[in-house]
Design an enzyme around this catalytic site. Structure first.
Site, PDB file in Angstrom:
ATOM      1  N   LYS A  85      43.586  42.767  63.212  1.00 55.92           N
ATOM      2  CA  LYS A  85      43.606  42.710  64.682  1.00 55.92           C
ATOM      3  C   LYS A  85      45.055  42.692  65.168  1.00 55.92           C
ATOM      4  O   LYS A  85      45.864  41.886  64.698  1.00 55.92           O
ATOM      5  CB  LYS A  85      42.871  41.462  65.185  1.00 55.92           C
ATOM      6  CG  LYS A  85      41.361  41.614  65.145  1.00 55.92           C
ATOM      7  CD  LYS A  85      40.685  40.349  65.582  1.00 55.92           C
ATOM      8  CE  LYS A  85      40.402  40.326  67.059  1.00 55.92           C
ATOM      9  NZ  LYS A  85      39.663  39.098  67.448  1.00 55.92           N
TER      10      LYS A  85
HETATM   11  C1  E4P Z   1      37.169  38.375  69.653  1.00 52.28           C
HETATM   12  O1  E4P Z   1      37.421  38.288  68.507  1.00 52.28           O
HETATM   13  C2  E4P Z   1      37.801  37.612  70.732  1.00 52.28           C
HETATM   14  O2  E4P Z   1      38.961  37.063  70.254  1.00 52.28           O
HETATM   15  C3  E4P Z   1      36.873  36.596  71.294  1.00 52.28           C
HETATM   16  O3  E4P Z   1      35.595  37.173  71.444  1.00 52.28           O
HETATM   17  C4  E4P Z   1      37.357  35.970  72.594  1.00 52.28           C
HETATM   18  O4  E4P Z   1      36.328  35.228  73.177  1.00 52.28           O
HETATM   19  P1  E4P Z   1      36.594  34.145  74.350  1.00 52.28           P
HETATM   20  O5  E4P Z   1      36.990  34.871  75.581  1.00 52.28           O
HETATM   21  O6  E4P Z   1      35.277  33.446  74.500  1.00 52.28           O
HETATM   22  O7  E4P Z   1      37.689  33.245  73.843  1.00 52.28           O
END
Ligand code: E4P
Length: 217
Positions: A85
């Site tokens: 990522k």
């Molecule tokens: C995905 O990997 C994102 O980092 C994650 O879904 C973020 O979610 P949030 O907005 O609930 O923190």
């Protein structure tokens, strides 16, 4: 639509994985921090539960392209099927372009606009992660963003897949499936909400109660 689980909690991963419908695990720095473990240990523990074939998403912390690429190579050593990522930013796009040319799978994260998704796709990202819930949180249209990116990728014949992130409830997941998103990464709690329905519970309770009145032997 594939389902990934959005957590680094081993109990949640073990339980959700036992359903046989989870094909990937996504993490981010906040998710890792919640578990109070070193990043490497957290990824290795997840890998021990899900095995070699399941994708595990690990995020770089570096903010400069050379350092991102170097960090990506370190993360890749932790598991056979790592997706790197990379946060959406100028240096991130540079890093994704370079990693793609090396055949390394990437996910451009923190995506909040179609223009960001287009650049991620052109850089060769395997996945782009639009944050549905966080767009909704500021009063904008998260699902609209997913539709816009889907339409754009379809028109362009993009091979980049949408892993819709920041999902908050079962309605999000149904909306994503209807929009044609390739993957939804879902918190454990929401996966459980997708299973439960009060009428199912009431129905099963009644079946079991009535079964007591069936003559046995
Ligand atoms: C995905 O990997 C994102 O980092 C994650 O879904 C973020 O979610 P949030 O907005 O609930 O923190």
């Amino acid at each position: 639509m594939k389902i990934f689980i959005d957590t680094a909690n081993v109990d949640e991963i073990r339980d959700a994985y036992s359903l046989g419908i989870v094909e990937g695990v996504t993490t981010n720095p906040s998710i890792i921090a919640r578990e109070g473990k070193k990043f490497e240990d957290a990824i290795k523990e997840i890998a021990a539960i899900v095995g070699d074939e399941t994708y595990i998403f690990g995020e770089v912390i570096a903010l400069e392209a050379d350092a991102m690429v170097k960090e990506a190579h370190e993360i890749l050593k932790l598991h056979k099927n790592i997706i790197i990522k990379i946060p959406m930013c100028k240096e991130g796009i540079k890093a994704v372009s370079r990693l793609s040319k090396e055949g390394i799978k990437t996910c451009v994260t923190l995506c909040f606009s179609a223009s960001q998704a287009l650049l991620a796709s052109n850089a060769g990202a395997t996945y782009v992660a639009p944050f549905l819930g966080r767009v909704d949180d500021i009063g904008w249209d998260g699902m609209g963003l997913i539709h816009e990116i889907m339409e754009m990728f379809d028109m362009q014949g993009s091979t980049t897949q949408i892993v819709a992130a920041s999902t908050r409830n079962p309605l999000h997941i149904i909306g994503l499936a209807k929009a044609g998103a390739h993957v939804a990464t879902i918190p454990y709690k929401v996966i459980m909400q997708m299973i439960d329905h009060p009428l199912t519970k009431n129905g099963l309770d009644k079946f079991l109660k009535d079964w007591e009145n069936v003559p046995k032997a």
